[in-house]
Design an enzyme around this catalytic site. Sequence first.
Site, PDB file in Angstrom:
ATOM      1  N   SER A   1       5.669   4.333   2.273  1.00 32.72           N
ATOM      2  CA  SER A   1       6.374   5.512   2.793  1.00 32.72           C
ATOM      3  C   SER A   1       6.844   5.302   4.225  1.00 32.72           C
ATOM      4  O   SER A   1       7.938   5.738   4.606  1.00 32.72           O
ATOM      5  CB  SER A   1       5.472   6.750   2.717  1.00 32.72           C
ATOM      6  OG  SER A   1       4.374   6.661   3.611  1.00 32.72           O
TER       7      SER A   1
ATOM      8  N   GLY B   1       0.820  -1.199   0.000  1.00 34.24           N
ATOM      9  CA  GLY B   1       0.000   0.000   0.000  1.00 34.24           C
ATOM     10  C   GLY B   1       0.855   1.251   0.000  1.00 34.24           C
ATOM     11  O   GLY B   1       2.066   1.216   0.238  1.00 34.24           O
ATOM     12  N   CYS B   2       0.212   2.385  -0.252  1.00 34.54           N
ATOM     13  CA  CYS B   2       0.943   3.649  -0.352  1.00 34.54           C
ATOM     14  C   CYS B   2       1.473   4.114   1.004  1.00 34.54           C
ATOM     15  O   CYS B   2       2.681   4.394   1.144  1.00 34.54           O
ATOM     16  CB  CYS B   2       0.071   4.706  -1.002  1.00 34.54           C
ATOM     17  SG  CYS B   2      -1.583   4.877  -0.289  1.00 34.54           S
ATOM     18  N   TYR B   3       0.616   4.197   1.999  1.00 35.22           N
ATOM     19  CA  TYR B   3       1.096   4.559   3.334  1.00 35.22           C
ATOM     20  C   TYR B   3       2.157   3.569   3.826  1.00 35.22           C
ATOM     21  O   TYR B   3       3.205   3.981   4.348  1.00 35.22           O
ATOM     22  CB  TYR B   3      -0.067   4.604   4.330  1.00 35.22           C
ATOM     23  CG  TYR B   3      -0.947   5.831   4.279  1.00 35.22           C
ATOM     24  CD1 TYR B   3      -0.406   7.112   4.315  1.00 35.22           C
ATOM     25  CD2 TYR B   3      -2.340   5.708   4.233  1.00 35.22           C
ATOM     26  CE1 TYR B   3      -1.222   8.234   4.281  1.00 35.22           C
ATOM     27  CE2 TYR B   3      -3.164   6.828   4.215  1.00 35.22           C
ATOM     28  CZ  TYR B   3      -2.604   8.090   4.231  1.00 35.22           C
ATOM     29  OH  TYR B   3      -3.407   9.193   4.215  1.00 35.22           O
TER      30      TYR B   3
END
Length: 346
Positions: free
Chosen positions: A153, A148-150
């Site tokens: 990061s 996922g994106c979160y």
Amino acid sequence: MIDVGIVGATGYTGAELLRLLVNHPEVNIKIITSRAEEGIAVADMYHNLRGHCDLRFTAPDVEQLSCCDVVFFATPHGVAHSMVPSLFEKGVRIIDLSADFRIKDADLWAQWYGQEHGCRELLPEAVYGLPEVNREAIIKSQLVACPGCYPTSIQLGFLPLVVNNLVKTDALIANSASGASGAGRQAKVDNLLTEVSDSFKAYAAGGHRHLPEIEQGLRAIQPANAIPAKLTFVPHLLPIIRGIHSTLYGQLLDQSVDLQALYEDFYKDEPFVDVMPAGSHPQTRSVKTSNTCRLAIVRPEQGDIVVVLSVIDNLTKGASGQAVQNMNLMFGFDEKTGLQQPALLP
């Protein structure tokens, strides 16, 4: 040259995947599916692809998709469960951009995603597609669960600290803010311009479904004797279209370590992680449309708290760019192929 199929290419991650793949020198896009848009020309929906893609959306069909070397799923959570087993059995390689195969515990997945897991038998086969951690496993894999994106990061920001057991791992904190495209392309009142513009808010502060994915990833790379990672994660919505800024906090166990040198050495061979010079404050605009994660490390007043600043484009390194990076690894292409364009400014 490999033949590629894309299931569910009408959302933002699907559109980003197409943008990246149409100019990939080793890719022939063979099939693009959408039940709702069957028969419509892809370029009629996404005008930026006029002159780059002459395909039409077709209904998903396993027999047709099985003729591809790799199939990407850019579908809502739960959709891939029904089609992946048949493709897997036929030897097709699969890259899933949804959360369907990210969490290894099927019951935990069901708890956070509000439905029963529909493909438990393939969870042991799925490789978590964070190349900076699982590169060798990705190369050999048939089924990759794109992070996922979160989680991308946050994990990239914490990774050097957690691997080296340098922080109190049961007290990690992540404040992350995403652009509105992270919520997807479907119509929602909360995502209207007049609702998002000139505003900033937290959401899901009591528990976000990316939390178990992040904790699973951090625990997987911890030393055997470390306290299992525990994260307080609060996501926020930014009044921008794309980009994520994660501000990460950890309490140092060893204050003698040169953190700048640690991060620079840890990521020196990673093509898509940029450790910025000391004193930097990375901006989301510096990674827009790129597959790069930019990091900066700070110790406020040289105390025992470390702050890591991490920025990515949620649609590129946080989704479709990372998916292409995984594809490159799986098929023996240069990892950077099709992903070397600099960020878009202004």
